[in-house]
Design a protein around this motif. Sequence first.
Motif, mmCIF file in Angstrom:
data_model
loop_
_atom_site.group_PDB
_atom_site.id
_atom_site.type_symbol
_atom_site.label_atom_id
_atom_site.label_comp_id
_atom_site.label_asym_id
_atom_site.label_seq_id
_atom_site.Cartn_x
_atom_site.Cartn_y
_atom_site.Cartn_z
ATOM 1 N N GLY A 51 0.818 -1.207 0.000
ATOM 2 C CA GLY A 51 0.000 0.000 0.000
ATOM 3 C C GLY A 51 0.848 1.252 0.000
ATOM 4 O O GLY A 51 0.966 1.936 -1.006
ATOM 5 N N LEU A 52 1.462 1.530 1.144
ATOM 6 C CA LEU A 52 2.272 2.737 1.269
ATOM 7 C C LEU A 52 3.731 2.531 0.912
ATOM 8 O O LEU A 52 4.391 3.459 0.448
ATOM 9 N N ALA A 106 1.171 0.556 -7.206
ATOM 10 C CA ALA A 106 1.427 1.676 -6.285
ATOM 11 C C ALA A 106 0.529 2.858 -6.631
ATOM 12 O O ALA A 106 0.332 3.177 -7.799
ATOM 13 N N LYS A 107 -0.022 3.473 -5.618
ATOM 14 C CA LYS A 107 -0.949 4.599 -5.793
ATOM 15 C C LYS A 107 -0.326 5.879 -5.246
ATOM 16 O O LYS A 107 0.660 5.841 -4.512
ATOM 17 N N SER A 139 2.136 6.488 -2.080
ATOM 18 C CA SER A 139 3.059 5.374 -1.864
ATOM 19 C C SER A 139 4.498 5.856 -2.025
ATOM 20 O O SER A 139 4.753 6.867 -2.671
#
Length: 139
Positions: free
Chosen positions: A62-63, A97-98, A101
Amino acid sequence: MKITLRHEIPGADEYNAMRITLGWGSAASDITTLALQHSLFSVTLRQSGQLVGKAQVVGDGGLAFYIQDVSVIERLRGQGYGKRLMDEVMAFLHATAKPGSVIGLMAALGKDEFYSRYGFNRRPNEFQGGGMTQFPSEW
């Protein structure tokens, strides 16, 4: 001989054998198995079934994402195989990845330019420190 690229997790023994070839030494098989199984993404290069290159992404999905062990055995270096591995890693990261991130890696000495082509920034810079490591064998 043809080199094949596969999205797969290599076996611990073959990965440790490649690590020895690279001069990195090996780790206990159970630790290596655990580490490989916890990959978010893994890609290999094989020649006649033998592991000759590998890259993986680890992290929380996520991050935090971390590119680990982009490696090709010595006799195949300079032929674009590291680029093939990184292209696959980056395709995975672009899909996964968003915003918000962080994608990190620790480049081997002299390999900064290779990763700069993929948009990675050298550290230290005006915003970030140099990064740090610690190895349990030093405890």
